[in-house]
Design a protein around this motif. Structure first.
Motif, PDB file in Angstrom:
ATOM      1  N   LEU A  29      98.208  47.080 -13.401  1.00  0.00           N
ATOM      2  CA  LEU A  29      97.965  48.250 -14.062  1.00  0.00           C
ATOM      3  C   LEU A  29      97.893  49.630 -13.588  1.00  0.00           C
ATOM      4  O   LEU A  29      97.470  50.651 -14.363  1.00  0.00           O
ATOM      5  N   GLY A  30      97.920  49.738 -12.302  1.00  0.00           N
ATOM      6  CA  GLY A  30      97.405  50.962 -11.618  1.00  0.00           C
ATOM      7  C   GLY A  30      98.531  51.985 -11.975  1.00  0.00           C
ATOM      8  O   GLY A  30      97.838  53.138 -12.439  1.00  0.00           O
ATOM      9  N   PRO A  31      99.751  51.878 -12.148  1.00  0.00           N
ATOM     10  CA  PRO A  31     100.725  53.244 -12.443  1.00  0.00           C
ATOM     11  C   PRO A  31     100.553  53.763 -13.823  1.00  0.00           C
ATOM     12  O   PRO A  31     100.605  54.873 -14.178  1.00  0.00           O
ATOM     13  N   GLU A  32     100.069  52.834 -14.800  1.00  0.00           N
ATOM     14  CA  GLU A  32      99.897  53.207 -15.969  1.00  0.00           C
ATOM     15  C   GLU A  32      98.562  53.988 -16.053  1.00  0.00           C
ATOM     16  O   GLU A  32      98.406  55.116 -16.792  1.00  0.00           O
ATOM     17  N   VAL A  33      97.602  53.815 -15.424  1.00  0.00           N
ATOM     18  CA  VAL A  33      96.357  54.612 -15.333  1.00  0.00           C
ATOM     19  C   VAL A  33      96.622  55.978 -15.008  1.00  0.00           C
ATOM     20  O   VAL A  33      96.201  57.097 -15.217  1.00  0.00           O
ATOM     21  N   LEU A  34      97.397  56.154 -13.542  1.00  0.00           N
ATOM     22  CA  LEU A  34      97.744  57.414 -13.223  1.00  0.00           C
ATOM     23  C   LEU A  34      98.605  58.040 -13.954  1.00  0.00           C
ATOM     24  O   LEU A  34      98.272  59.517 -14.180  1.00  0.00           O
TER      25      LEU A  34
ATOM     26  N   LEU B  54     100.434  48.682  -7.248  1.00  0.00           N
ATOM     27  CA  LEU B  54      99.384  49.326  -7.231  1.00  0.00           C
ATOM     28  C   LEU B  54      98.471  48.961  -8.375  1.00  0.00           C
ATOM     29  O   LEU B  54      98.715  48.951  -9.762  1.00  0.00           O
ATOM     30  N   ASP B  55      97.194  48.554  -7.968  1.00  0.00           N
ATOM     31  CA  ASP B  55      96.262  48.034  -8.904  1.00  0.00           C
ATOM     32  C   ASP B  55      95.253  49.004  -9.757  1.00  0.00           C
ATOM     33  O   ASP B  55      95.197  50.232  -9.153  1.00  0.00           O
ATOM     34  N   ARG B  56      94.681  48.717 -10.683  1.00  0.00           N
ATOM     35  CA  ARG B  56      93.760  49.450 -11.676  1.00  0.00           C
ATOM     36  C   ARG B  56      92.669  50.265 -10.716  1.00  0.00           C
ATOM     37  O   ARG B  56      92.489  51.357 -10.817  1.00  0.00           O
ATOM     38  N   ARG B  57      92.006  49.519  -9.881  1.00  0.00           N
ATOM     39  CA  ARG B  57      90.723  49.827  -9.320  1.00  0.00           C
ATOM     40  C   ARG B  57      91.301  51.095  -8.431  1.00  0.00           C
ATOM     41  O   ARG B  57      90.472  52.173  -8.446  1.00  0.00           O
ATOM     42  N   THR B  58      92.457  50.996  -7.561  1.00  0.00           N
ATOM     43  CA  THR B  58      92.955  51.933  -6.640  1.00  0.00           C
ATOM     44  C   THR B  58      93.118  53.316  -7.734  1.00  0.00           C
ATOM     45  O   THR B  58      92.891  54.169  -7.071  1.00  0.00           O
TER      46      THR B  58
ATOM     47  N   LEU C 264     103.317  60.200  -9.984  1.00  0.00           N
ATOM     48  CA  LEU C 264     103.598  59.188  -9.314  1.00  0.00           C
ATOM     49  C   LEU C 264     105.116  58.897  -8.727  1.00  0.00           C
ATOM     50  O   LEU C 264     105.761  58.574  -9.643  1.00  0.00           O
ATOM     51  N   VAL C 265     105.200  59.637  -7.412  1.00  0.00           N
ATOM     52  CA  VAL C 265     106.650  59.444  -6.882  1.00  0.00           C
ATOM     53  C   VAL C 265     106.455  57.772  -6.110  1.00  0.00           C
ATOM     54  O   VAL C 265     106.042  57.657  -5.306  1.00  0.00           O
ATOM     55  N   ASP C 266     107.482  57.051  -6.642  1.00  0.00           N
ATOM     56  CA  ASP C 266     107.496  55.507  -6.356  1.00  0.00           C
ATOM     57  C   ASP C 266     108.634  55.250  -5.154  1.00  0.00           C
ATOM     58  O   ASP C 266     109.615  55.781  -5.423  1.00  0.00           O
TER      59      ASP C 266
ATOM     60  N   GLU D  98      92.131  54.153 -10.469  1.00  0.00           N
ATOM     61  CA  GLU D  98      91.093  54.875 -10.973  1.00  0.00           C
ATOM     62  C   GLU D  98      90.069  55.484 -10.036  1.00  0.00           C
ATOM     63  O   GLU D  98      89.551  56.772 -10.416  1.00  0.00           O
ATOM     64  N   ALA D  99      90.150  54.843  -8.722  1.00  0.00           N
ATOM     65  CA  ALA D  99      89.577  55.891  -7.651  1.00  0.00           C
ATOM     66  C   ALA D  99      90.501  57.215  -7.553  1.00  0.00           C
ATOM     67  O   ALA D  99      89.778  58.176  -7.088  1.00  0.00           O
ATOM     68  N   LEU D 100      91.770  57.123  -7.312  1.00  0.00           N
ATOM     69  CA  LEU D 100      92.441  58.235  -7.311  1.00  0.00           C
ATOM     70  C   LEU D 100      92.186  59.298  -8.349  1.00  0.00           C
ATOM     71  O   LEU D 100      91.987  60.568  -7.977  1.00  0.00           O
ATOM     72  N   VAL D 101      92.111  58.737  -9.580  1.00  0.00           N
ATOM     73  CA  VAL D 101      91.785  59.773 -10.840  1.00  0.00           C
ATOM     74  C   VAL D 101      90.562  60.300 -10.521  1.00  0.00           C
ATOM     75  O   VAL D 101      90.218  61.547 -10.665  1.00  0.00           O
ATOM     76  N   ALA D 102      89.580  59.516 -10.134  1.00  0.00           N
ATOM     77  CA  ALA D 102      88.194  60.003  -9.909  1.00  0.00           C
ATOM     78  C   ALA D 102      87.989  61.136  -8.977  1.00  0.00           C
ATOM     79  O   ALA D 102      87.288  62.162  -8.836  1.00  0.00           O
ATOM     80  N   ALA D 103      88.968  60.900  -7.946  1.00  0.00           N
ATOM     81  CA  ALA D 103      89.044  61.866  -6.840  1.00  0.00           C
ATOM     82  C   ALA D 103      89.560  63.126  -7.081  1.00  0.00           C
ATOM     83  O   ALA D 103      89.704  64.245  -6.428  1.00  0.00           O
ATOM     84  N   GLU D 104      90.283  63.086  -8.385  1.00  0.00           N
ATOM     85  CA  GLU D 104      90.749  64.231  -8.758  1.00  0.00           C
ATOM     86  C   GLU D 104      92.236  64.767  -7.838  1.00  0.00           C
ATOM     87  O   GLU D 104      92.417  65.967  -7.540  1.00  0.00           O
TER      88      GLU D 104
END
Length: 394
Positions: free
Chosen positions: A77-82, A47-51, A89-91, A53-59
């Motif tokens: 970087l994605g999991p760290e952001v979430l 999971l990349d950071r851009r995705t 995050l259930v993986d 960040e979009a998930l976080v922005a969508a709340e």
């Protein structure tokens, strides 16, 4: 007693996080539909950071990934952001979840288990900050292999796109004049909104050409700026921003298909296509370089080593690397510009203000009959003030 006990249990809030499911194998399509309170069900290895960040922005309130969010190939970087945003995050729950869970189903995630009502529909690993840190340490060992693969991909990409990268062949003409001007490219990377706000003084002073990339166009419009050029898929950009842009450049695939072009036509907005395999950020930078920009300042465009290897940002696509080589010293990060730039007050403006004060003072003294001696004293004092101000501004 029994009835009251049942009512008590039914009214008791179940543990975990609940929300409506938004399900899609294609992450890009999923990101266009999610909103506050949703649980995103996707299938994306590393999971990349851009995705994220979009998930976080969508709340969203939770994310369920059918695949491993960190495969170990490289430290994505994605999991760290979430997790840092407090989103569960259930993986690695398995691809069956994409068939079992229907769009709009109310889901609940708790300790790595996904429930639809009281029924368990998937089970995986709920990521924590500690788990992610350990996985990233192990994943660093995979960076050497990634770099080797990237080197091979770079050579192949240069064979296909050498005329574009080296000679600018295929870059579309734009109406907005760019030659001998500075350009500000705004993309949707980390803290791009704050980064743009910090450049307000720079924008007012230098009047750069404003290029919005994907949601960067929405950010420009929301901050009160009119995008001169918009580059990206129109399906992911707001209607108001598209209408505000002077020109729209739509990335096209090598077969000529340009996603989102139909929407542009429906809105009655003029657009040109840019056939290339690079991402929208790279195309915006190449557009500015090919049309003679003297300086290209970027906001939300990340190019550190970790971001460079991150799949969603540039991953195995070498166009980002070669594009930055092409621009060379003309490419500057907006953070550096914000730190170095300071608002410069024109000495001419200060001189006019001082002169106006002199005129008023002299007129008042003369009319009051104080005499020429006091007028000369006042003028000498103002001259000293002007000299001091000139020293402040070099």
């Amino acid at each position: 007693m029994k009835l009251s006990g049942l009512l008590s249990r039914s009214n008791r809030e179940l543990p975990g996080t609940s929300g409506l499911a938004r399900v899609d194998r294609r992450t890009g399509d999923l990101l266009r539909r999610i909103g506050p309170g949703d649980i995103a069900v996707l299938d994306q290895v590393d999971l990349d950071r851009r995705t994220a960040e979009a998930l976080v922005a969508a709340e969203v309130v939770g994310v369920v990934n059918a695949s491993p969010s960190i495969s170990g190939r490289f430290p994505n970087l994605g999991p760290e952001v979430l997790v840092a945003a407090g989103i569960p995050l259930v993986d690695d729950v398995g691809t069956a979840v994409l068939r079992v869970v229907k769009e709009g189903t109310k889901l609940r995630v708790h300790e790595g288990v996904v429930y639809a009502g009281d029924r368990e529909v998937a089970r995986g690993v709920e990521q924590t900050a500690e788990r992610i840190a350990d996985a990233l340490i192990e994943a660093k060992a995979g960076m050497a292999a990634q770099l080797e693969a990237f080197s091979a991909n770079t050579i192949e990409f240069l064979r296909r796109e050498r005329t574009l990268i080296l000679d600018g062949v295929g870059v579309p003409d734009v109406v907005v004049p760019i030659k001998d001007r500075q350009v500000l490219v705004v993309a949707g990377g980390t803290r791009h909104v704050d980064g743009l706000r910090r450049l307000r003084k720079y924008i007012r002073e230098y009047r750069p050409v404003l290029i919005g990339v994907d949601i960067g166009a929405d950010t420009l419009f929301a901050c009160g700026f009119k995008p001169d050029v918009i580059v990206g898929d129109p399906d992911g950009i707001g209607t108001e921003a598209l209408r505000a842009g002077s020109e729209v450049v739509v990335p096209a695939q090598t077969d000529g298909h340009a996603p989102g072009l139909e929407r542009i036509q429906d809105l009655g907005i003029g657009a040109v296509t840019f056939p290339a395999t690079g991402n929208a950020e790279d195309l915006a930078l190449l557009l500015a370089e090919a049309h003679g920009a003297t300086l290209v300042v970027t906001v939300g465009v990340q190019a550190g080593l970790r971001e460079f290897l991150d799949r969603g940002h540039c991953g195995s696509n070498p166009s980002t690397f070669l594009t930055r080589l092409k621009l060379g010293a003309r490419l500057v990060d907006g953070e550096a510009v914000a730190v170095l730039h300071r608002s410069r007050v024109s000495f001419g403006v200060i001189a006019l203000l001082v002169l106006a004060a002199v005129v008023v003072m002299v007129a008042a003294l003369w009319v009051s009959g104080v005499g020429q001696v006091y007028v000369d004293i006042a003028v000498d004092g103002v001259r000293a003030l002007v000299d001091q101000v000139k020293g402040w501004f070099g």
